[in-house]
Design an enzyme around this catalytic site. Structure first.
Site: not given
Length: 256
Positions: A142, A155
């Site tokens: 990401s 995350y």
């Protein structure tokens, strides 16, 4: 000729938006596809929508359970004949809270799926590719793997770890002509972002979406097909001299 003619592809997180879009893209380019996910109903729906494009199988499995991982690898090879492409894509977003309010249980849950699940996939797919002396692995990270984002430390931590796994796997697999790269999407218009928007602004998720889009120079979220197009490039022979790299697909975020 189609870019993936005769290839066999394995996709974890296969029933999600990016997984399904990538599967359709692969099928249209001549590949057969194995979809792995924990959600059987979503797998059934994905297979129903995709079977018109080519051979697709589904396997319900937990990517953090090593026996399940061994099973999804074996079933894929037994049914499709090989694994030429591995889209190591399963992941979760976790809860939106400051570090001081995150629980160790929630932190470990995110790392278990996003890091341990990816590690186990590599552990059991790479031997297949090494034996056949060919293959392409694409790991989903990401933009959060390249920068910080307040409120989602688990995350962010997990997606940074994907880079390390990718680089190490690329070095270890290179002598077998196996390539390993990671992709780093900005926010993508999927279920995950609906969850994060609600977490960032419980009173007005739409405002959270607008705030996120303002951080993207192109002014919009990515779409699942945008990501699928990049994964196709990395899966195909068009990227035959690319390995150990991190590919941002972020609407210009890296430029600001």
């Amino acid at each position: 000729m189609a870019k993936l003619e005769g290839k066999a592809a394995l996709i974890t997180g296969g029933a999600g938006g990016i997984g399904v879009a990538t599967a359709e893209t692969f099928l249209k380019e001549g590949a057969s596809v194995s979809l792995v996910d924990l959600d059987q109903a979503a797998l059934d729906e994905a297979q129903k929508s995709l079977q018109q494009y080519g051979k697709v199988i589904t396997i319900k499995a937990n990517v953090t359970d090593e026996e399940d991982v061994k099973r999804y690898v074996k079933e894929t090879v037994d049914t499709l004949g090989s694994i030429d492409i591995f889209f190591n894509n399963a992941g979760i977003e976790g809860k939106v809270k400051p570090i001081v309010d995150q629980t160790l249980e929630d932190f470990n849950k995110v790392l278990n799926i996003n890091v341990s699940g990816m590690f186990l996939g590599l552990k059991h797919v790479l031997p297949i590719m090494s034996k056949q002396e060919s293959g392409s692995v694409i790991n989903t990270s990401s933009v959060a793997g390249l920068m910080g984002t307040p409120g989602v430390a688990p995350y962010v931590t997990s997606k940074h770890a994907v880079i390390g796994l990718t680089k190490n796997a690329a070095l270890e697999a290179a002598s077998y002509n196996v390539r390993v790269n990671s992709i780093h999407p900005s926010p993508v218009n999927t279920r995950m972002m609906r969850s994060l928007e609600k977490g960032f602004n419980p009173e007005d998720a739409e405002q959270a979406k607008e705030d996120q889009e303002k951080q993207i120079p192109l002014g919009r979220y990515g779409e699942s097909q945008d990501i699928a197009n990049l994964v196709l490039f990395l899966a195909s022979d068009d990227s035959s001299f690319i390995s150990g790299s991190q590919y941002r697909i972020d609407g210009g975020m890296a430029a600001s």
